[in-house]
Design a protein around this motif. Sequence first.
Motif, PDB file in Angstrom:
ATOM      1  N   ARG A 136      13.895  50.416   1.153  1.00  0.00           N
ATOM      2  CA  ARG A 136      13.860  50.168  -0.146  1.00  0.00           C
ATOM      3  C   ARG A 136      15.098  49.758  -0.910  1.00  0.00           C
ATOM      4  NH1 ARG A 136      10.244  52.777  -3.950  1.00  0.00           N
ATOM      5  NH2 ARG A 136      10.962  52.544  -6.216  1.00  0.00           N
ATOM      6  N   ASP A 137      16.201  50.568  -0.556  1.00  0.00           N
ATOM      7  CA  ASP A 137      17.603  50.500  -1.199  1.00  0.00           C
ATOM      8  C   ASP A 137      18.217  49.172  -0.697  1.00  0.00           C
ATOM      9  OD1 ASP A 137      17.371  53.003  -2.392  1.00  0.00           O
ATOM     10  OD2 ASP A 137      18.864  53.891  -0.661  1.00  0.00           O
ATOM     11  N   GLU A 138      18.075  48.766   0.398  1.00  0.00           N
ATOM     12  CA  GLU A 138      18.425  47.839   1.041  1.00  0.00           C
ATOM     13  C   GLU A 138      17.867  46.315   0.480  1.00  0.00           C
ATOM     14  OE1 GLU A 138      17.805  50.130   3.026  1.00  0.00           O
ATOM     15  OE2 GLU A 138      18.705  49.949   4.966  1.00  0.00           O
ATOM     16  N   VAL A 139      16.497  46.460   0.030  1.00  0.00           N
ATOM     17  CA  VAL A 139      15.754  45.398  -0.488  1.00  0.00           C
ATOM     18  C   VAL A 139      16.106  45.215  -1.729  1.00  0.00           C
ATOM     19  CG1 VAL A 139      13.196  44.664  -1.370  1.00  0.00           C
ATOM     20  CG2 VAL A 139      13.624  45.788   1.153  1.00  0.00           C
ATOM     21  N   ILE A 140      16.488  46.312  -2.462  1.00  0.00           N
ATOM     22  CA  ILE A 140      16.949  46.346  -3.798  1.00  0.00           C
ATOM     23  C   ILE A 140      18.231  45.674  -3.943  1.00  0.00           C
ATOM     24  CG2 ILE A 140      17.968  47.688  -5.865  1.00  0.00           C
ATOM     25  CD1 ILE A 140      15.700  49.905  -4.943  1.00  0.00           C
ATOM     26  N   GLN A 141      19.088  45.872  -3.008  1.00  0.00           N
ATOM     27  CA  GLN A 141      20.483  45.244  -3.211  1.00  0.00           C
ATOM     28  C   GLN A 141      20.295  43.785  -2.987  1.00  0.00           C
ATOM     29  OE1 GLN A 141      22.769  47.149   0.096  1.00  0.00           O
ATOM     30  NE2 GLN A 141      22.672  49.252  -0.990  1.00  0.00           N
ATOM     31  N   ARG A 144      19.101  41.923  -6.012  1.00  0.00           N
ATOM     32  CA  ARG A 144      20.087  41.848  -6.847  1.00  0.00           C
ATOM     33  C   ARG A 144      20.980  40.557  -6.579  1.00  0.00           C
ATOM     34  NH1 ARG A 144      19.700  46.040 -10.484  1.00  0.00           N
ATOM     35  NH2 ARG A 144      19.180  47.928  -9.684  1.00  0.00           N
ATOM     36  N   LYS A 145      21.349  40.537  -5.304  1.00  0.00           N
ATOM     37  CA  LYS A 145      22.201  39.645  -4.844  1.00  0.00           C
ATOM     38  C   LYS A 145      21.685  38.264  -5.092  1.00  0.00           C
ATOM     39  CE  LYS A 145      24.603  38.003  -0.586  1.00  0.00           C
ATOM     40  NZ  LYS A 145      25.037  38.333   0.904  1.00  0.00           N
ATOM     41  N   THR A 163      15.682  41.193 -13.893  1.00  0.00           N
ATOM     42  CA  THR A 163      16.744  42.131 -13.542  1.00  0.00           C
ATOM     43  C   THR A 163      16.362  43.510 -13.915  1.00  0.00           C
ATOM     44  OG1 THR A 163      18.618  40.647 -13.900  1.00  0.00           O
ATOM     45  CG2 THR A 163      19.145  43.146 -13.805  1.00  0.00           C
ATOM     46  N   SER A 164      15.525  43.510 -15.145  1.00  0.00           N
ATOM     47  CA  SER A 164      14.829  44.831 -15.565  1.00  0.00           C
ATOM     48  C   SER A 164      13.820  45.200 -14.720  1.00  0.00           C
ATOM     49  CB  SER A 164      14.579  44.700 -16.975  1.00  0.00           C
ATOM     50  OG  SER A 164      15.557  44.391 -17.844  1.00  0.00           O
ATOM     51  N   LEU A 270       8.790  39.125  -4.313  1.00  0.00           N
ATOM     52  CA  LEU A 270       8.046  37.789  -4.646  1.00  0.00           C
ATOM     53  C   LEU A 270       8.649  37.328  -5.942  1.00  0.00           C
ATOM     54  CD1 LEU A 270       5.858  35.905  -4.221  1.00  0.00           C
ATOM     55  CD2 LEU A 270       4.519  37.090  -5.852  1.00  0.00           C
ATOM     56  N   MET A 271       8.870  37.928  -6.941  1.00  0.00           N
ATOM     57  CA  MET A 271       9.549  37.374  -8.349  1.00  0.00           C
ATOM     58  C   MET A 271      10.958  37.034  -7.810  1.00  0.00           C
ATOM     59  SD  MET A 271      11.229  39.667 -11.491  1.00  0.00           S
ATOM     60  CE  MET A 271      12.350  40.464 -10.302  1.00  0.00           C
ATOM     61  N   THR A 272      11.858  37.687  -7.019  1.00  0.00           N
ATOM     62  CA  THR A 272      13.048  37.140  -6.548  1.00  0.00           C
ATOM     63  C   THR A 272      13.108  36.041  -5.894  1.00  0.00           C
ATOM     64  OG1 THR A 272      13.852  39.429  -6.562  1.00  0.00           O
ATOM     65  CG2 THR A 272      15.206  37.936  -5.477  1.00  0.00           C
ATOM     66  N   SER A 273      11.954  35.917  -4.815  1.00  0.00           N
ATOM     67  CA  SER A 273      12.040  34.795  -4.025  1.00  0.00           C
ATOM     68  C   SER A 273      11.652  33.592  -4.575  1.00  0.00           C
ATOM     69  CB  SER A 273      11.226  35.104  -2.911  1.00  0.00           C
ATOM     70  OG  SER A 273      10.958  33.870  -1.904  1.00  0.00           O
ATOM     71  N   ILE A 274      10.749  33.716  -5.553  1.00  0.00           N
ATOM     72  CA  ILE A 274      10.176  32.563  -6.306  1.00  0.00           C
ATOM     73  C   ILE A 274      11.090  32.141  -7.215  1.00  0.00           C
ATOM     74  CG2 ILE A 274       8.505  32.009  -8.211  1.00  0.00           C
ATOM     75  CD1 ILE A 274       7.205  32.130  -5.226  1.00  0.00           C
ATOM     76  N   PHE A 275      12.057  32.851  -8.104  1.00  0.00           N
ATOM     77  CA  PHE A 275      13.151  32.502  -8.942  1.00  0.00           C
ATOM     78  C   PHE A 275      14.037  31.439  -8.316  1.00  0.00           C
ATOM     79  CE2 PHE A 275      14.045  34.554 -13.069  1.00  0.00           C
ATOM     80  CZ  PHE A 275      12.728  34.744 -13.215  1.00  0.00           C
TER      81      PHE A 275
END
Length: 285
Positions: A136-141, A144-145, A163-164, A270-275
């Motif tokens: 979980r922590d690595e996925v969050i990092q 963000r990156k 980001t929120s 998914l949100m991150t990848s799509i962005f």
Amino acid sequence: MTPEFIEVMAKAIAKWHDLSKIVSPALLDGARQIQAQVEAAREAMEPALVNLLTSLASFPKITVPDLTGAGEAVSRLLAKLPRNWPMDDPELIERVFSIVQNEGIPLVWVPRKEIVRQVLQSANRDERIKVLLAHRDEVIQDCRKVLAEVSDGELVIQLPLATSAVDAFADGHNEAAQSLAVVVTETAVSRTFEQNYRSVRNAVKIDNWGDLSMAELRLKTALAAIGPFYTTWFPNSGTPAPTTLSRHVTVHQADAGHYTAGNSIVAVMLMTSIFRAVQESHEQP
């Protein structure tokens, strides 16, 4: 030189000098030995070549441009590959496409290569979700990156909300993270495709992955994860509600059973990848 050619030469030489008894047998014997060695090598290599060609046939084709200045051209081409895929293991890479398209787990841009490898090695979707939650922590990092790389004008407007959503997930607010990530993703998709949900699902569906060029691979694989996201469900449908992430259930049929840690992490990824994929689609000529 073939044995036949050597025999002809030996006969020609014999017209001037009686050398055929010395030269011809030695050359013929040597040629036959070489030919036998070549045949043995060919037979030994043939199964390996067949296996290699079979494996390559299932992998997306690579459209190679004019490689004048090959080093630079190849570098540009390789840069189109997903940087977070374990490309050293072709057997694992073959699993990416069905996992992304059929299970809706995004594997382009995020998460990092080591986690993707474990996801691909897992036996089924439940095990894959467990891998993601264990990291979980690595996925969050990673999210963000990747979001920090987003600079497209329209996406930048939505970036604070994205980001929120990551912040909410990091703080353990799974329901809030899932809800926000879903609506932000839908906004990005609807503004990109300007089509209804069914049309979007059809637009991102890939029937033959082998038809993709290397230049298309990263972008289209990222977008393919949208399909399961648009799974619809109604209470009067007579079927159980989907347990995997569904935009329709999340937004219109709120149910505590659908807001899970697993769906939340998939929604944020998914949100991150799509962005990042949408930005890439805007960058292409």
